[in-house]
Scaffold this motif. Structure first.
Motif, PDB file in Angstrom:
ATOM      1  N   ASN A  15       0.666  -1.110  -0.309  1.00 26.38           N
ATOM      2  CA  ASN A  15      -0.406   0.096   0.042  1.00 26.38           C
ATOM      3  C   ASN A  15       0.918   1.226  -0.418  1.00 26.38           C
ATOM      4  O   ASN A  15      -0.098   2.337  -0.710  1.00 26.38           O
ATOM      5  N   CYS A  16       1.571   1.134   0.350  1.00 27.20           N
ATOM      6  CA  CYS A  16       3.048   2.735   0.305  1.00 27.20           C
ATOM      7  C   CYS A  16       4.176   2.759  -0.429  1.00 27.20           C
ATOM      8  O   CYS A  16       5.023   3.433   0.161  1.00 27.20           O
TER       9      CYS A  16
ATOM     10  N   CYS B 119       2.534   4.791  -5.438  1.00 28.36           N
ATOM     11  CA  CYS B 119       3.316   5.735  -5.218  1.00 28.36           C
ATOM     12  C   CYS B 119       4.642   7.069  -5.679  1.00 28.36           C
ATOM     13  O   CYS B 119       5.099   7.327  -5.738  1.00 28.36           O
ATOM     14  N   HIS B 120       5.169   6.070  -3.990  1.00 29.00           N
ATOM     15  CA  HIS B 120       6.559   6.804  -4.719  1.00 29.00           C
ATOM     16  C   HIS B 120       7.960   5.654  -3.320  1.00 29.00           C
ATOM     17  O   HIS B 120       6.638   4.174  -3.607  1.00 29.00           O
TER      18      HIS B 120
ATOM     19  N   LEU C 227      11.536   6.910   1.282  1.00 27.80           N
ATOM     20  CA  LEU C 227      10.190   8.007   1.510  1.00 27.80           C
ATOM     21  C   LEU C 227       9.884   7.584   3.571  1.00 27.80           C
ATOM     22  O   LEU C 227      10.092   8.318   4.540  1.00 27.80           O
ATOM     23  N   ILE C 228      10.039   6.486   3.426  1.00 25.43           N
ATOM     24  CA  ILE C 228       9.412   5.403   5.279  1.00 25.43           C
ATOM     25  C   ILE C 228      10.239   4.734   5.444  1.00 25.43           C
ATOM     26  O   ILE C 228      10.517   5.574   6.866  1.00 25.43           O
TER      27      ILE C 228
ATOM     28  N   ASN D  58      11.534   8.208   7.284  1.00 30.00           N
ATOM     29  CA  ASN D  58      11.368   8.605   8.630  1.00 30.00           C
ATOM     30  C   ASN D  58      10.939   7.871   9.638  1.00 30.00           C
ATOM     31  O   ASN D  58      11.416   6.840   9.685  1.00 30.00           O
TER      32      ASN D  58
ATOM     33  N   TRP E 142       2.450   9.350  11.868  1.00 27.88           N
ATOM     34  CA  TRP E 142       2.209   8.295  10.953  1.00 27.88           C
ATOM     35  C   TRP E 142       0.981   8.825  10.161  1.00 27.88           C
ATOM     36  O   TRP E 142       0.724   9.103   9.276  1.00 27.88           O
TER      37      TRP E 142
ATOM     38  N   LEU F 259       0.233  11.653   8.846  1.00 25.82           N
ATOM     39  CA  LEU F 259       1.775  11.904   7.289  1.00 25.82           C
ATOM     40  C   LEU F 259      -0.201  10.938   6.628  1.00 25.82           C
ATOM     41  O   LEU F 259      -0.377  11.146   5.248  1.00 25.82           O
TER      42      LEU F 259
ATOM     43  N   TRP G  90      -2.929  12.810   5.947  1.00 25.53           N
ATOM     44  CA  TRP G  90      -2.373  14.209   4.899  1.00 25.53           C
ATOM     45  C   TRP G  90      -2.117  13.675   3.224  1.00 25.53           C
ATOM     46  O   TRP G  90      -2.687  14.399   3.118  1.00 25.53           O
ATOM     47  N   MET G  91      -1.986  12.669   3.384  1.00 28.29           N
ATOM     48  CA  MET G  91      -1.929  11.679   1.797  1.00 28.29           C
ATOM     49  C   MET G  91      -3.873  12.069   1.132  1.00 28.29           C
ATOM     50  O   MET G  91      -3.210  10.939   0.259  1.00 28.29           O
TER      51      MET G  91
ATOM     52  N   GLN H  85      -2.642  13.503  -1.226  1.00 26.68           N
ATOM     53  CA  GLN H  85      -2.884  13.016  -2.399  1.00 26.68           C
ATOM     54  C   GLN H  85      -3.441  11.292  -2.976  1.00 26.68           C
ATOM     55  O   GLN H  85      -1.816  11.060  -4.162  1.00 26.68           O
ATOM     56  N   GLY H  86      -4.523  11.569  -3.117  1.00 24.14           N
ATOM     57  CA  GLY H  86      -5.254  10.321  -2.979  1.00 24.14           C
ATOM     58  C   GLY H  86      -4.669   9.635  -2.863  1.00 24.14           C
ATOM     59  O   GLY H  86      -5.179   7.793  -3.479  1.00 24.14           O
ATOM     60  N   LEU H  87      -4.526   9.364  -1.581  1.00 25.94           N
ATOM     61  CA  LEU H  87      -4.197   8.200  -0.775  1.00 25.94           C
ATOM     62  C   LEU H  87      -5.858   7.356  -0.377  1.00 25.94           C
ATOM     63  O   LEU H  87      -6.416   8.456  -0.388  1.00 25.94           O
ATOM     64  N   TRP H  88      -5.591   5.850  -1.098  1.00 26.31           N
ATOM     65  CA  TRP H  88      -7.237   5.208  -0.279  1.00 26.31           C
ATOM     66  C   TRP H  88      -6.684   4.844   0.861  1.00 26.31           C
ATOM     67  O   TRP H  88      -6.394   5.033   1.883  1.00 26.31           O
TER      68      TRP H  88
ATOM     69  N   LEU I 281       4.328   0.861  11.728  1.00 27.03           N
ATOM     70  CA  LEU I 281       5.042   1.529  11.292  1.00 27.03           C
ATOM     71  C   LEU I 281       5.500   2.750  13.287  1.00 27.03           C
ATOM     72  O   LEU I 281       7.077   3.295  12.782  1.00 27.03           O
TER      73      LEU I 281
HETATM   74  C1  HEC Z   1      -1.512   7.705  -4.220  1.00 22.58           C
HETATM   75  C2  HEC Z   1      -0.233   7.787  -3.904  1.00 22.58           C
HETATM   76  C3  HEC Z   1       0.084   7.459  -1.921  1.00 22.58           C
HETATM   77  C4  HEC Z   1       0.006   6.366  -1.403  1.00 22.58           C
HETATM   78  C5  HEC Z   1      -0.021   5.108  -2.034  1.00 22.58           C
HETATM   79  C6  HEC Z   1       1.674   6.328  -0.550  1.00 22.58           C
HETATM   80  N1  HEC Z   1       1.701   7.916  -0.139  1.00 22.58           N
HETATM   81 FE1  HEC Z   1       3.046   8.845   0.891  1.00 22.58          FE
HETATM   82  N2  HEC Z   1       3.377  10.240  -0.007  1.00 22.58           N
HETATM   83  C7  HEC Z   1       2.779  10.784  -1.413  1.00 22.58           C
HETATM   84  C8  HEC Z   1       3.030  11.958  -2.326  1.00 22.58           C
HETATM   85  C9  HEC Z   1       2.508  12.139  -2.799  1.00 22.58           C
HETATM   86  C10 HEC Z   1       4.055  11.800  -0.949  1.00 22.58           C
HETATM   87  C11 HEC Z   1       4.777  13.554  -1.379  1.00 22.58           C
HETATM   88  C12 HEC Z   1       5.973  12.937  -1.627  1.00 22.58           C
HETATM   89  C13 HEC Z   1       7.274  13.946  -1.746  1.00 22.58           C
HETATM   90  O1  HEC Z   1       6.918  14.691  -0.948  1.00 22.58           O
HETATM   91  O2  HEC Z   1       8.290  14.031  -2.585  1.00 22.58           O
HETATM   92  C14 HEC Z   1       3.787  11.484   0.023  1.00 22.58           C
HETATM   93  C15 HEC Z   1       5.146  11.110   1.039  1.00 22.58           C
HETATM   94  C16 HEC Z   1       4.945  10.307   2.065  1.00 22.58           C
HETATM   95  C17 HEC Z   1       6.085  10.444   3.228  1.00 22.58           C
HETATM   96  C18 HEC Z   1       6.999  11.753   3.434  1.00 22.58           C
HETATM   97  C19 HEC Z   1       6.239  12.577   3.854  1.00 22.58           C
HETATM   98  C20 HEC Z   1       7.267  13.896   4.252  1.00 22.58           C
HETATM   99  O3  HEC Z   1       7.453  14.343   5.232  1.00 22.58           O
HETATM  100  O4  HEC Z   1       8.147  14.016   3.414  1.00 22.58           O
HETATM  101  C21 HEC Z   1       6.118   9.254   3.812  1.00 22.58           C
HETATM  102  C22 HEC Z   1       6.400   9.043   5.169  1.00 22.58           C
HETATM  103  C23 HEC Z   1       5.028   8.690   3.284  1.00 22.58           C
HETATM  104  N3  HEC Z   1       4.761   8.826   2.606  1.00 22.58           N
HETATM  105  C24 HEC Z   1       4.005   7.301   3.742  1.00 22.58           C
HETATM  106  C25 HEC Z   1       3.906   6.470   3.123  1.00 22.58           C
HETATM  107  C26 HEC Z   1       3.035   5.491   3.855  1.00 22.58           C
HETATM  108  C27 HEC Z   1       3.513   5.006   5.029  1.00 22.58           C
HETATM  109  C28 HEC Z   1       2.052   5.036   2.624  1.00 22.58           C
HETATM  110  C29 HEC Z   1       0.984   3.950   3.264  1.00 22.58           C
HETATM  111  C30 HEC Z   1       0.137   3.601   4.293  1.00 22.58           C
HETATM  112  C31 HEC Z   1       2.037   5.909   1.879  1.00 22.58           C
HETATM  113  N4  HEC Z   1       3.279   6.395   1.792  1.00 22.58           N
HETATM  114  C32 HEC Z   1       0.753   5.399   0.775  1.00 22.58           C
HETATM  115  C33 HEC Z   1       1.768   9.240  -2.163  1.00 22.58           C
HETATM  116  C34 HEC Z   1       1.364   8.259  -1.588  1.00 22.58           C
END
Ligand code: HEC
Length: 143
Positions: free
Chosen positions: A59-60, A63-64, A68-69, A72, A79, A82, A85-86, A90-93, A107
């Protein structure tokens, strides 16, 4: 000839025993270092392979990068914020509560607050002289 050899053998044997002893000591020393309780990490994502890691990977890392995890860290609250916020921007489901709990538990447990991993500061007497301290301070410190 035979006499000389028989006299040399004890020294040779001692040298051999000594080197074997050094070898084994070195071996056990290395063994102590090799004993590693750190959990395995997924070579693909770098995620710690503990309960829930596959759910997080699935799931995580869509997109990236997982970096990033893994770079962090923070409390469960951090968490959760975060993820919200996504989800909001940011389109997180959305997750089922149970799955979200699995993700947050993972996490918070493996990428939790870093406070306890920090080394205590060096005592003053073990630190080099401060090159920026003013002459007056140096004078009073040495006096
Ligand atoms: C639908 C897309 C998407 C999914 C799925 C996703 N993320 Fe993200 N996430 C993003 C975007 C967009 C950013 C911003 C990326 C950037 O700053 O370059 C981000 C940023 C982050 C960051 C960095 C935040 C910061 O402070 O800079 C973390 C940590 C993170 N995501 C964790 C997660 C985790 C944990 C999950 C799973 C639960 C997850 N992401 C799933 C889109 C997603």
């Amino acid at each position: 000839m035979t006499r000389t050899n028989s006299r040399r053998h004890p020294a040779l044997a001692a040298a051999l025993l000594l080197s074997i002893g050094v070898f084994f000591q070195g071996g056990s020393f290395q063994g102590a270092w090799a004993q590693d309780d750190a959990p395995a990490t997924d070579p693909d994502s770098g995620l710690v392979q503990a309960e829930g890691w596959q759910v997080v990977k699935a799931n995580c890392t869509v997109c990236h990068s997982a970096r990033l995890i893994t770079q962090n860290s923070g409390s469960r609250n951090h968490w959760e914020h975060l993820i919200r916020w996504m989800q909001d921007t940011q389109g997180l489901w959305p997750f089922q509560p149970e799955m979200e709990a699995t993700i947050l538990d993972y996490l918070a447990e493996h990428y939790g607050p870093k406070e306890d991993a920090r080394r205590a500061p060096l005592p003053r007497q073990l630190m080099p002289d401060n090159p920026y301290s003013r002459p007056a301070e140096i004078g009073s410190a040495s006096g």
